[in-house]
Scaffold this motif. Structure first.
Motif, PDB file in Angstrom:
ATOM      1  N   ALA A  40     -19.968  44.785   7.375  1.00  0.00           N
ATOM      2  CA  ALA A  40     -20.053  46.086   6.710  1.00  0.00           C
ATOM      3  C   ALA A  40     -19.128  47.091   7.371  1.00  0.00           C
ATOM      4  N   ASP A  41     -19.068  47.049   8.696  1.00  0.00           N
ATOM      5  CA  ASP A  41     -18.155  47.963   9.396  1.00  0.00           C
ATOM      6  C   ASP A  41     -16.705  47.625   9.069  1.00  0.00           C
ATOM      7  N   MET A  42     -16.383  46.323   9.001  1.00  0.00           N
ATOM      8  CA  MET A  42     -14.999  45.940   8.684  1.00  0.00           C
ATOM      9  C   MET A  42     -14.635  46.302   7.261  1.00  0.00           C
ATOM     10  N   VAL A  43     -15.580  46.190   6.327  1.00  0.00           N
ATOM     11  CA  VAL A  43     -15.313  46.587   4.940  1.00  0.00           C
ATOM     12  C   VAL A  43     -15.085  48.082   4.851  1.00  0.00           C
ATOM     13  N   ASP A  44     -15.869  48.831   5.670  1.00  0.00           N
ATOM     14  CA  ASP A  44     -15.660  50.278   5.694  1.00  0.00           C
ATOM     15  C   ASP A  44     -14.267  50.614   6.219  1.00  0.00           C
ATOM     16  N   VAL A  45     -13.800  49.880   7.226  1.00  0.00           N
ATOM     17  CA  VAL A  45     -12.454  50.068   7.743  1.00  0.00           C
ATOM     18  C   VAL A  45     -11.420  49.647   6.683  1.00  0.00           C
ATOM     19  N   ASN A 147      -2.640  45.447   4.427  1.00  0.00           N
ATOM     20  CA  ASN A 147      -3.126  44.467   3.446  1.00  0.00           C
ATOM     21  C   ASN A 147      -3.557  43.168   4.121  1.00  0.00           C
ATOM     22  N   SER A 148      -2.808  42.800   5.189  1.00  0.00           N
ATOM     23  CA  SER A 148      -3.182  41.595   5.928  1.00  0.00           C
ATOM     24  C   SER A 148      -4.568  41.745   6.579  1.00  0.00           C
ATOM     25  N   TYR A 149      -4.856  42.998   7.098  1.00  0.00           N
ATOM     26  CA  TYR A 149      -6.192  43.223   7.666  1.00  0.00           C
ATOM     27  C   TYR A 149      -7.253  43.044   6.589  1.00  0.00           C
ATOM     28  N   ARG A 150      -7.037  43.585   5.404  1.00  0.00           N
ATOM     29  CA  ARG A 150      -8.023  43.476   4.328  1.00  0.00           C
ATOM     30  C   ARG A 150      -8.263  42.025   3.952  1.00  0.00           C
ATOM     31  N   ASP A 151      -7.209  41.252   3.944  1.00  0.00           N
ATOM     32  CA  ASP A 151      -7.391  39.833   3.613  1.00  0.00           C
ATOM     33  C   ASP A 151      -7.983  39.058   4.782  1.00  0.00           C
ATOM     34  N   GLY A 152      -7.723  39.524   6.050  1.00  0.00           N
ATOM     35  CA  GLY A 152      -8.203  38.771   7.215  1.00  0.00           C
ATOM     36  C   GLY A 152      -9.701  38.883   7.448  1.00  0.00           C
ATOM     37  N   ILE A 153     -10.307  39.989   6.995  1.00  0.00           N
ATOM     38  CA  ILE A 153     -11.755  40.102   7.240  1.00  0.00           C
ATOM     39  C   ILE A 153     -12.541  39.094   6.423  1.00  0.00           C
ATOM     40  N   ALA A 154     -11.932  38.555   5.397  1.00  0.00           N
ATOM     41  CA  ALA A 154     -12.623  37.515   4.622  1.00  0.00           C
ATOM     42  C   ALA A 154     -12.776  36.243   5.426  1.00  0.00           C
ATOM     43  N   GLN A 155     -12.015  36.084   6.523  1.00  0.00           N
ATOM     44  CA  GLN A 155     -12.086  34.881   7.344  1.00  0.00           C
ATOM     45  C   GLN A 155     -13.063  35.038   8.525  1.00  0.00           C
ATOM     46  N   ALA A 156     -13.813  36.163   8.567  1.00  0.00           N
ATOM     47  CA  ALA A 156     -14.771  36.372   9.660  1.00  0.00           C
ATOM     48  C   ALA A 156     -15.900  35.358   9.576  1.00  0.00           C
ATOM     49  N   ASP A 157     -16.529  35.084  10.747  1.00  0.00           N
ATOM     50  CA  ASP A 157     -17.613  34.099  10.812  1.00  0.00           C
ATOM     51  C   ASP A 157     -18.831  34.621  10.073  1.00  0.00           C
ATOM     52  N   GLY A 158     -19.482  33.710   9.368  1.00  0.00           N
ATOM     53  CA  GLY A 158     -20.736  34.042   8.704  1.00  0.00           C
ATOM     54  C   GLY A 158     -20.600  34.802   7.418  1.00  0.00           C
ATOM     55  N   VAL A 159     -19.382  34.953   6.902  1.00  0.00           N
ATOM     56  CA  VAL A 159     -19.201  35.697   5.641  1.00  0.00           C
ATOM     57  C   VAL A 159     -19.522  34.767   4.487  1.00  0.00           C
ATOM     58  N   ASP A 160     -20.368  35.253   3.612  1.00  0.00           N
ATOM     59  CA  ASP A 160     -20.721  34.453   2.441  1.00  0.00           C
ATOM     60  C   ASP A 160     -19.484  34.202   1.586  1.00  0.00           C
ATOM     61  N   ALA A 161     -19.435  33.059   0.919  1.00  0.00           N
ATOM     62  CA  ALA A 161     -18.252  32.681   0.121  1.00  0.00           C
ATOM     63  C   ALA A 161     -18.006  33.665  -1.006  1.00  0.00           C
TER      64      ALA A 161
END
Length: 787
Positions: A40-45, A147-161
């Protein structure tokens, strides 16, 4: 270690294991909740990154217009200020991040470096020292990192598909907006150059193609409603105008001027970028809401699991504490009952059963039932069974004690019967000895008869010992108090080596109450017997008496080998607290002394002497003492007190006047007679004092040796020197000591008062023997017998 600590350890071990496994079970849910919170914090960022990207794109367009002379510096300054505000917001959101994926963190690091270099780039734009290509490249790099940061948070651990796909779709829309922004800059460069070149035409076409591909990715990964949002937003007049201009520019041939003014193109492209940014913000809000819902769900799930585990553990602890408290309380009750039985109830029962007649006709089983059960509450578990077993043990212990008490009573009764029969036989023997002595004239035979008479006295003391151990006492009662010195002499006459007893300092006026005379004499006889037995045969045993406030102290001092401190402590304990049983035969005398002393409140203590030997100290309380008048006799010419008038036995009347033999030669006049402690049936005391001499002359003794004639007509001899008590030879008879003609040295630790009291006691015994059957008439000290 106490049982409560053991139970705590017993419960703690499985609880620790349960907590460990619960933590392991809760770890995934807790970790997912933590990861959802980080996401949630990364999405806010990411939302801040989208806003920063939009501001950088506007600043890049304004900088390109300023460098290509298609804009003014005021517009560039305005866009730069908006970019700075967006950078500050973005950095503030980054500060809340705790952990980001590796690629996203690298992008953030590059963005931070760009923000540090951004003032220099702006200075170049304002000075016109940079080219449009370099300017576009600089902004393009940082926007690509965002844009790379926005795409990279999708690779965080435990993120639902599903959430990861939504994040990628939002990043694809940002890339589509970047393609349109690059398309805007490409057209502005072409307008500044007078038309497209082949390279710039390809760049323009690539931007259009990139936008199409990015929107396609967004449509494929994102939900269908996002496509609807984008299509509805781009279907308005502003979007249609931008697309119309984009189509006209796309149909323009290279090397031909673009037929659209820079101002019209900038306005149309800015409007389209604003519309895309609006859709981008809406999509970011949707992603944030989805992530927040997932985070809330995971937090509630983790919280529910933690609460369930905690409630389970607390319930287990409460149940274990309740059960443990009940168990500990029952065990403590059992322990308290055991302590009460061991230290209070059972000793009280044993003490009660040790008293004579404690059974009162009850059987041992009835006595055991009467004591009750020490553990009242039992149960069906093991603790209850232990309580029932303890009650059974207590019942059996009391029953066995009662059985033993009954056996002791029977044995004591048998012992008393045997003692009484022995006393009767001793009385008959004494009567026969009196009959034989009355008619005996041979001094040698008289000597033997006196030895037998003394032996009968000792047998009588042993018989009285058995009576005391059996719970009975001397049945005779005196009518008058007796002086303490007389009681000591009577006690000395009951032991074998009476001749070794030496009277020391005896304070005048100390008497023994009539009711306690025989028991005090018995106590002193036992102590004197021990002193003479355990001391050298040629040593004297001293006796001293003095008053101490309201009581009197009698000390018996011997010169034996003494007693060890441990043994003396044991003996003193036995003297303070007499045993209820018959006791050890080897120390029967001390048992008898303890019982008689306890009967009258007398304190007997064995003490260590300063030299060799032992001191037996007898403290007579006020209730045992009496005041008697004792007048000391005047001293003789040789320094000793004159003895009281001494009379010989009635048996010597027949030998008075025989040739060359003094009266009473068979038994020395200074030898002590039997004490006044005969058994209660027939044997009277043999110690009396005759104070009135007879006026009748005596012709059988030399005039110088005769002091007077007694009332019965017997001569009274005058002593030239003090006499000691006769010493016994190995055969048990008396050994005649010389000294009638010449004075002997004064015995050790004796004075005239001691010799006077000894001879006075002897005179009393002889006086009693002069009366028929040994019973004096008209005497205040007559002993009464009980059958």
């Amino acid at each position: 270690m106490k049982i409560n600590r053991r139970l705590v350890l017993l419960v703690t071990a499985p609880l620790t294991v349960a907590v460990a496994f619960s933590a392991l079970a809760l770890a995934p849910a807790t970790n997912q909740a933590l990861q959802a919170n980080r996401l949630a914090d990364m999405v806010d960022v990411a939302a801040g990154a989208a806003d920063l990207t939009h501001q950088l794109q506007r600043e890049r367009a304004a900088a390109t217009a300023l460098v290509s002379h298609q804009g003014d510096s005021a517009a560039f300054q305005e866009s730069a200020e908006a970019t700075d505000k967006s950078i500050a917001t973005f950095n503030g959101r980054i500060g809340r991040l705790s952990e980001v994926p590796g690629s996203a963190q690298e992008a953030l690091d590059r963005i931070d470096r760009f923000t540090e270099e951004l003032p220099a780039l702006r200075a170049q734009v304002r000075s016109g020292s940079t080219t449009i290509s370099a300017l576009a490249f600089g902004y393009r790099i940082v926007i690509a990192d965002l844009n790379s940061y926005r795409d990279g948070i999708a690779q965080a651990d435990g993120v639902d598909a599903d959430i990861a796909d939504r994040i990628r779709a939002a990043a694809a829309l940002s890339e589509a907006a970047e393609h349109t922004a690059q398309e805007q800059v490409t057209v502005m460069r072409a307008q500044a150059a007078g038309g497209f070149t082949v390279a710039s035409q390809r760049t323009f076409d690539a931007s259009r193609l990139g936008y199409t591909e990015s929107t396609g990715v967004m449509f494929g990964l994102g939900p269908s409603e996002w496509r609807t949002w984008l299509e509805r937003t781009l279907s308005g007049p502003k979007a249609l105008e931008s697309r119309k201009l984009e189509d006209r520019i796309g149909r323009t041939d290279p090397s031909k001027p673009i037929g659209i003014t820079p101002k019209a193109w900038q306005k149309a492209s800015d409007d389209r970028q604003t519309l895309l940014h609006q859709v981008e913000e809406r999509i970011d809000e949707s992603v944030a809401a989805t992530v927040d819902r997932e985070r809330t769900r995971l937090l509630w799930t983790a919280g529910a699991e933690v609460a369930l585990v905690l409630l389970t553990l607390v319930g287990v602890v409460l149940v274990a504490a309740r059960l443990g408290r009940v168990m500990i309380r029952r065990l403590r009750d059992l322990r308290n009952a055991a302590h009460e039985v061991a230290h209070t109830r059972l000793p009280a029962v044993m003490s009660e059963l040790s008293q004579p007649g404690a059974l009162s006709g009850s059987t041992p089983e009835q006595v055991a039932e009467r004591t009750g059960n020490p553990v009242e509450t039992t149960g069906g578990d093991e603790i209850g069974e232990v309580g029932e077993a303890f009650n059974a043990v207590h019942h059996e212990a009391v029953r066995l004690a009662a059985e033993q008490a009954r056996v002791h009573e029977q044995f004591a009764e048998t012992l008393v019967r045997v003692a009484r029969r022995g006393a009767q036989l001793t009385s008959v023997m004494v009567s026969e000895l009196d009959t034989v002595q009355r008619d005996e004239a041979d001094p040698e035979r008289m000597k033997t008869l006196f030895a037998l008479d003394h032996l009968a006295i000792r047998m009588e003391r042993n018989t009285n010992n058995l009576l005391v151990l059996g719970g009975y006492g001397n049945a005779r009662v005196r009518s008058a108090d007796i002086g303490c010195s007389t009681v000591i002499v009577a006690a000395a006459q009951q032991i074998e080596r009476f001749d070794r007893v030496s009277l020391g300092a005896i304070e005048a006026g100390i008497g023994i109450a009539a009711r306690a005379v025989h028991d005090v004499a018995h106590i002193l006889a036992e102590l004197l017997d021990n002193a003479t037995r355990f001391s050298p045969p040629d040593a004297q045993v001293g006796v001293a008496v003095w008053r101490l406030w309201d009581r009197a102290v009698v000390q018996i001092v011997d010169e034996g080998v003494g007693i060890s401190a441990d043994r003396r402590a044991v003996l003193n304990a036995g003297l303070r607290e007499p045993k209820a049983g018959i006791g050890d035969v080897r120390s029967m005398g001390l048992h008898v002394v303890a019982r008689l002393a306890a009967r009258h409140g007398i304190v007997v203590e064995l003490r260590d002497s300063s030299g060799p030997g032992t001191i037996a100290e007898v403290t007579l309380p006020k209730g045992v003492l009496a005041e008697v008048s004792e007048q000391p006799a005047p001293p003789s010419e040789n320094g000793f007190e004159t003895p009281r008038t001494v009379v010989t036995r009635r048996k010597q009347d027949t030998v008075r006047g025989r040739v060359g033999r003094p009266v009473g030669a068979g038994a020395r006049a200074d030898a002590p007679a039997a004490p006044g402690t005969r058994e209660e049936h027939e044997a009277p005391a043999r110690t009396e004092v005759a104070d009135a001499p007879s006026p009748h002359p005596v012709h059988d003794e030399p005039v110088s040796r005769i002091a007077g004639v007694s009332a019965s007509g017997l001569p009274v001899r005058k002593r030239n020197a003090p006499q000691q008590w006769p010493a016994r030879d190995k055969r048990g008879g008396t050994e005649q000591r010389s000294g009638a003609g010449a004075p002997r040295p004064t015995p050790r630790r004796r004075d005239s008062r001691q010799v006077s009291d000894v001879l006075a006691a002897y005179a009393q015994g002889i006086s009693r023997s002069t009366n028929p059957r040994g019973r004096p008439a008209n005497n205040d000290d007559t002993e009464r017998t009980k059958k």
